[in-house]
Write a protein that holds these residues in place. Sequence first.
Motif, PDB file in Angstrom:
ATOM      1  N   LEU A  88       6.421   3.488 -27.636  1.00 48.56           N
ATOM      2  CA  LEU A  88       7.330   4.501 -28.159  1.00 48.56           C
ATOM      3  C   LEU A  88       6.539   5.741 -28.549  1.00 48.56           C
ATOM      4  CD1 LEU A  88       7.963   1.516 -29.779  1.00 48.56           C
ATOM      5  CD2 LEU A  88      10.148   2.676 -30.016  1.00 48.56           C
ATOM      6  N   ALA A  89       7.261   6.861 -28.658  1.00 49.65           N
ATOM      7  CA  ALA A  89       6.695   8.118 -29.140  1.00 49.65           C
ATOM      8  C   ALA A  89       7.549   8.587 -30.317  1.00 49.65           C
ATOM      9  CB  ALA A  89       6.695   9.165 -28.028  1.00 49.65           C
ATOM     10  N   PRO A  90       7.065   9.528 -31.104  1.00 49.25           N
ATOM     11  CA  PRO A  90       7.915  10.076 -32.171  1.00 49.25           C
ATOM     12  C   PRO A  90       9.167  10.732 -31.597  1.00 49.25           C
ATOM     13  CG  PRO A  90       5.616  10.693 -32.499  1.00 49.25           C
ATOM     14  CD  PRO A  90       5.707  10.089 -31.133  1.00 49.25           C
ATOM     15  N   ALA A  91      10.264  10.633 -32.318  1.00 49.57           N
ATOM     16  CA  ALA A  91      11.510  11.273 -31.887  1.00 49.57           C
ATOM     17  C   ALA A  91      11.280  12.760 -31.696  1.00 49.57           C
ATOM     18  CB  ALA A  91      12.603  11.039 -32.930  1.00 49.57           C
ATOM     19  N   ASP A 131      13.555   4.935 -39.874  1.00 46.90           N
ATOM     20  CA  ASP A 131      14.739   4.395 -39.216  1.00 46.90           C
ATOM     21  C   ASP A 131      14.345   4.109 -37.771  1.00 46.90           C
ATOM     22  OD1 ASP A 131      17.098   4.089 -37.680  1.00 46.90           O
ATOM     23  OD2 ASP A 131      18.258   5.256 -39.125  1.00 46.90           O
ATOM     24  N   PRO A 132      14.318   2.855 -37.361  1.00 46.20           N
ATOM     25  CA  PRO A 132      13.812   2.529 -36.028  1.00 46.20           C
ATOM     26  C   PRO A 132      14.608   3.144 -34.886  1.00 46.20           C
ATOM     27  CG  PRO A 132      14.907   0.631 -37.000  1.00 46.20           C
ATOM     28  CD  PRO A 132      14.770   1.656 -38.082  1.00 46.20           C
ATOM     29  N   LEU A 133      15.867   3.465 -35.133  1.00 46.44           N
ATOM     30  CA  LEU A 133      16.702   4.038 -34.077  1.00 46.44           C
ATOM     31  C   LEU A 133      16.660   5.558 -34.048  1.00 46.44           C
ATOM     32  CD1 LEU A 133      19.863   1.739 -34.277  1.00 46.44           C
ATOM     33  CD2 LEU A 133      17.786   1.461 -32.896  1.00 46.44           C
ATOM     34  N   LYS A 134      16.185   6.177 -35.139  1.00 40.12           N
ATOM     35  CA  LYS A 134      16.162   7.636 -35.211  1.00 40.12           C
ATOM     36  C   LYS A 134      14.751   8.225 -35.186  1.00 40.12           C
ATOM     37  CE  LYS A 134      20.491   7.983 -37.838  1.00 40.12           C
ATOM     38  NZ  LYS A 134      21.118   8.442 -39.103  1.00 40.12           N
ATOM     39  N   PHE A 165       3.267   5.629 -39.531  1.00 38.35           N
ATOM     40  CA  PHE A 165       2.317   6.688 -39.186  1.00 38.35           C
ATOM     41  C   PHE A 165       2.788   7.431 -37.937  1.00 38.35           C
ATOM     42  CE2 PHE A 165      -1.374   8.203 -36.807  1.00 38.35           C
ATOM     43  CZ  PHE A 165      -2.047   8.941 -37.778  1.00 38.35           C
ATOM     44  N   VAL A 166       3.233   6.692 -36.940  1.00 37.14           N
ATOM     45  CA  VAL A 166       3.700   7.322 -35.702  1.00 37.14           C
ATOM     46  C   VAL A 166       5.059   7.983 -35.915  1.00 37.14           C
ATOM     47  CG1 VAL A 166       4.290   6.955 -33.274  1.00 37.14           C
ATOM     48  CG2 VAL A 166       2.377   5.709 -34.300  1.00 37.14           C
ATOM     49  N   ALA A 167       5.902   7.377 -36.741  1.00 33.92           N
ATOM     50  CA  ALA A 167       7.213   7.975 -37.010  1.00 33.92           C
ATOM     51  C   ALA A 167       7.077   9.380 -37.577  1.00 33.92           C
ATOM     52  CB  ALA A 167       8.003   7.093 -37.977  1.00 33.92           C
ATOM     53  N   LYS A 168       6.008   9.607 -38.322  1.00 33.01           N
ATOM     54  CA  LYS A 168       5.815  10.900 -38.979  1.00 33.01           C
ATOM     55  C   LYS A 168       4.833  11.815 -38.228  1.00 33.01           C
ATOM     56  CE  LYS A 168       6.996   9.336 -43.645  1.00 33.01           C
ATOM     57  NZ  LYS A 168       7.727   8.152 -43.189  1.00 33.01           N
ATOM     58  N   ALA A 169       4.368  11.376 -37.065  1.00 33.54           N
ATOM     59  CA  ALA A 169       3.420  12.168 -36.286  1.00 33.54           C
ATOM     60  C   ALA A 169       4.136  13.282 -35.527  1.00 33.54           C
ATOM     61  CB  ALA A 169       2.668  11.268 -35.306  1.00 33.54           C
ATOM     62  N   ALA A 170       3.367  14.268 -35.113  1.00 30.47           N
ATOM     63  CA  ALA A 170       3.929  15.369 -34.326  1.00 30.47           C
ATOM     64  C   ALA A 170       4.449  14.837 -32.988  1.00 30.47           C
ATOM     65  CB  ALA A 170       2.855  16.431 -34.080  1.00 30.47           C
ATOM     66  N   PRO A 171       5.638  15.276 -32.584  1.00 29.11           N
ATOM     67  CA  PRO A 171       6.229  14.787 -31.323  1.00 29.11           C
ATOM     68  C   PRO A 171       5.675  15.534 -30.110  1.00 29.11           C
ATOM     69  CG  PRO A 171       7.756  16.274 -32.392  1.00 29.11           C
ATOM     70  CD  PRO A 171       6.570  16.154 -33.322  1.00 29.11           C
ATOM     71  N   ASP A 172       4.363  15.483 -29.941  1.00 24.81           N
ATOM     72  CA  ASP A 172       3.724  16.237 -28.868  1.00 24.81           C
ATOM     73  C   ASP A 172       3.185  15.354 -27.745  1.00 24.81           C
ATOM     74  OD1 ASP A 172       1.618  15.038 -30.166  1.00 24.81           O
ATOM     75  OD2 ASP A 172       0.714  16.898 -30.902  1.00 24.81           O
ATOM     76  N   GLY A 173       3.432  14.032 -27.863  1.00 22.03           N
ATOM     77  CA  GLY A 173       2.976  13.121 -26.819  1.00 22.03           C
ATOM     78  C   GLY A 173       1.554  12.632 -26.994  1.00 22.03           C
TER      79      GLY A 173
END
Length: 324
Positions: A255-258, A110-113, A78-86
């Motif tokens: 962590l935050a979204p990439a 991908d945990p690293l990306k 869910f967080v991996a696909k969330a907007a990277p806005d903090g």
Amino acid sequence: MKGFATLTLGLLSAVSAGAAHAASDYPAQPIRMIVPYVAGGAADITARVVAANMARTLKGTIVVENKPGANGMIGTDFVAKAAPDGYTLLLDASGPLVVNPSLYKKTPYDPLKAFAPISQITSYQYALVVPEQSPIRSVDDLIVAAREKPGAITYGSAGLGAGGHLAGDLLAIQTGTELTHIPYKGNAQALTDVLGGQLAFTFDTTVTATPHIQSGRLRAYAVTGPRRASSLPDIPTLQELGYKDFVVTQFQGLLAPAGTDPVIIAKLHDAVVKSVQDPDVVRKLATEGGNEIVAGTPEEFARQLRDDLQRYRKLITDANIKAE
């Protein structure tokens, strides 16, 4: 064309200025901190303790939300696909990030990306414990018994791929023995059966094992970290006992979204560091939610992810552990 180029540069400058303003004004709305586990567990406790303190530093609001399921992968994805806005963060543990990618044929991220590491928060290890009535008096005793009766020595864990399971398989690999793993739906059930003598031993977290060790209901013979546990200073590490490179530790981290703005990452990291310097937070995390406090840099946390992913991939492959 010159006019078009000028217009394009102007638009890019405006977008850049807008992003910079958004980062400097952060947080301008409530932040969601996603925990991919049920309420009341170790990660949930850590999230709620840290979030409350971070919110004061950031002068904002942080709402903790539980999104459990699929061994932690639902909330993590869910967080991996969330907007990277903090405004959507992930308080995660080792399993979804560095174990599941090797345990399952495919993970949806991908945990690293997919993530921008902010900070590791805690690190915890496991204690090899036996019930008080056990005839086993040392790690050597355990290995001798396992060699005399291959497969007869049973140990429990919180489930397939859990830290206690990985530690047991690593011990079996290093000693050339056959130990029978019994997976449970949670650490508490495994610990109950060890206390009752239904299992020969378990690798339990030092956090939950320590009270039973202090009461005499469990005996501890080793811990799985690179250093002795602060709660069990008299118990040696397996490395001290001659088991080379034996390290099984787990972490909790933020962590935050990439793609999240580095300025926002820096603000969040600063808030985490200030949070874990609070004596009350340290006390709560040590006794309820974790063990050792680790508030490193985003770069150090990223390196931890890479190293753990490689280490557990090798162990899971060598032990032929497969998710059902």
